[in-house]
Design an enzyme around this catalytic site. Sequence first.
Site, short mmCIF file in Angstrom:
data_model
loop_
_atom_site.label_atom_id
_atom_site.label_comp_id
_atom_site.label_asym_id
_atom_site.label_seq_id
_atom_site.Cartn_x
_atom_site.Cartn_y
_atom_site.Cartn_z
N GLU A 210 52.10 99.78 21.71
CA GLU A 210 52.39 98.40 21.33
C GLU A 210 51.70 98.16 20.00
O GLU A 210 50.49 97.90 19.96
CB GLU A 210 51.88 97.43 22.41
N CYS A 244 50.05 89.66 16.88
CA CYS A 244 50.93 90.77 16.46
C CYS A 244 52.33 90.30 16.15
O CYS A 244 52.99 90.86 15.29
CB CYS A 244 50.96 91.83 17.56
P1 NAD Z 1 41.50 97.30 18.11
O1 NAD Z 1 40.49 97.60 17.07
O2 NAD Z 1 41.29 96.18 19.02
O3 NAD Z 1 41.75 98.65 18.87
C1 NAD Z 1 42.62 98.76 19.96
C2 NAD Z 1 42.07 99.78 20.91
O4 NAD Z 1 42.02 101.06 20.31
C3 NAD Z 1 40.64 99.45 21.34
O5 NAD Z 1 40.53 99.56 22.73
C4 NAD Z 1 39.82 100.51 20.62
O6 NAD Z 1 38.64 100.85 21.34
C5 NAD Z 1 40.77 101.66 20.60
N1 NAD Z 1 40.45 102.69 19.59
C6 NAD Z 1 39.84 102.53 18.41
N2 NAD Z 1 39.73 103.72 17.77
C7 NAD Z 1 40.28 104.65 18.58
C8 NAD Z 1 40.48 106.05 18.50
N3 NAD Z 1 40.08 106.76 17.44
N4 NAD Z 1 41.11 106.69 19.53
C9 NAD Z 1 41.53 105.98 20.60
N5 NAD Z 1 41.37 104.65 20.73
C10 NAD Z 1 40.76 103.99 19.73
O7 NAD Z 1 42.92 97.04 17.50
P2 NAD Z 1 43.35 96.73 16.05
O8 NAD Z 1 43.94 97.97 15.49
O9 NAD Z 1 42.37 96.07 15.20
O10 NAD Z 1 44.49 95.66 16.40
C11 NAD Z 1 45.26 95.08 15.44
C12 NAD Z 1 46.65 95.69 15.43
O11 NAD Z 1 47.18 95.64 16.75
C13 NAD Z 1 47.64 94.93 14.59
O12 NAD Z 1 48.45 95.85 13.89
C14 NAD Z 1 48.49 94.18 15.58
O13 NAD Z 1 49.78 93.86 15.16
C15 NAD Z 1 48.51 95.14 16.71
N6 NAD Z 1 48.78 94.45 17.96
C16 NAD Z 1 49.93 94.73 18.61
C17 NAD Z 1 50.22 94.04 19.77
C18 NAD Z 1 51.48 94.30 20.55
O14 NAD Z 1 51.53 93.87 21.69
N7 NAD Z 1 52.46 94.99 20.00
C19 NAD Z 1 49.34 93.09 20.26
C20 NAD Z 1 48.17 92.85 19.57
C21 NAD Z 1 47.88 93.54 18.41
#
Ligand code: NAD
Length: 466
Positions: A210, A244
């Site tokens: 997602e 998002c």
């Molecule tokens: P985040 O930093 O919250 O990370 C998401 C998850 O990934 C966390 O649990 C984190 O611990 C994990 N993570 C971090 N590094 C990792 C690695 N190397 N390996 C495995 N897991 C790892 O998320 P973010 O990236 O800051 O979120 C923002 C992005 O998420 C935006 O692009 C947004 O559009 C997208 N988003 C999508 C949705 C959806 O439902 N499609 C919803 C919310 C946010």
Amino acid sequence: MMLARDCFEAQRSASRRNAPSYRDRIAALRSLERVLLDHKDNIVSAISEDYSGRATEETLALELVPTLGEIRDACRHLKSWMEPRSVPVGWQFWPASARIEMQPKGVVGILGAWNYPLFLTIGPAIGAIAAGNHVIIKPSEVAPRTAALLAQIIEKTFPSDYVAVINGGTSVAEDFSSLPFDHLLYTGSARVGKLVMKAAAENLTPVTLELGGKSPALVHPDYPLRTAAERILTGKLYNAGQTCVAPDYLLIPRIRQEEFLRIAPQIVARMYPQLQENPDYTRIIDAAHYRTLAHLLNDARQKGAQAIQINPAKETCDENNRVFPPTLLLDVTDDMNVMRDEIFGPILPVVPYQTLNDAIDYINARPHPLALYYFDSNSSRVNNVLARTTAGGVTVNDCIFHVGQTRLPFGGIGPSGMGHYHGVHGFETFSKKKGVFLEGRWTPLSLLRPPYGGIARRILSFLVRG
Ligand code: NAD
């Protein structure tokens, strides 16, 4: 502290011992509903503390209500979702029969994002529990108070070999994604999504990603502009743009741009007469994210964009208070980072277009977005735009609300994600559709046994002819 691997091993052996029955699943979902209701106020304050100020109403409307909605929908329909579905067999196989059984996959891992730290962790867990799986959730470390509260809530509601929360930073997340889950659902950026998919590939673990992207809002010249502007700005400014599916940029008919620029500040000022002391205006999650937004703005300005910051009470908004004023950006070009990266904040580039075809071409020249918003009352034009564009989901004449429909699949396409969940779509994602063929007491297939003779040849030439 429980290690992800130990928890996984315990869940895997528990899931192999016996799959949760219909009753077990309903009981689990009802316990989850109860504990969320009991902790409603704690959830609201933990999320608000993580943001140093998140509107209570936004947590209730955009996190708690849809999460509870998912639970209630699952409880209402689970019996029929679980029912094996009979399907016809080819006449050549009569009198055999066939059915599809929905089987739990086993242990599901969920990696959640920080921006809706309840809905994006518990939300997918609901589908996974409904489908009869065991579940481990890894919330984002960027919202640590909510992550700790989730661990506490889940620990007191479920045995850890059934549903558990593992907390920690990037290295814990990396370890987590390398576990041989039976399904992994990740919500977050495309950059990390690729790492998660790579780690999952080692175990051939199926993934649902997602992700995000640049979701356009497109307004037709005939649509009432004030209504469109109110709905687009509301969708953009929920959670201060850290959504998002927020409209990332606006495609507006060139002839209506002036009018939009006149009314948009009025609309924003009515919603948010002040920004700094206003509990309705959510802050930016942390200083790093604030700086990213400031860099996007500076880069755009340096390359010739004009920024209109809407700060009705002329307050100080900076990295210290993490209040980022709603900002319209004009004269944007493709070489600006703001038109390449997902904004994820309250900056709205305004892109004028000449004809509807130009606007559709503009959207289609870019990666498929997670969401598309089209404002138009003419249904044949709406259908034309729907047919000519590709997006994860669409709301027509508003923003965001397709996400709140439990009957609609939610998920992106290509760079905005893969796979779906919500409602029955989550149940299906976390289930193995097992095809079962039940042979009859007598079967025509026995006529096709060696040694092959005239009958077999006649049957086969008849089947080949069709
Ligand atoms: P985040 O930093 O919250 O990370 C998401 C998850 O990934 C966390 O649990 C984190 O611990 C994990 N993570 C971090 N590094 C990792 C690695 N190397 N390996 C495995 N897991 C790892 O998320 P973010 O990236 O800051 O979120 C923002 C992005 O998420 C935006 O692009 C947004 O559009 C997208 N988003 C999508 C949705 C959806 O439902 N499609 C919803 C919310 C946010």
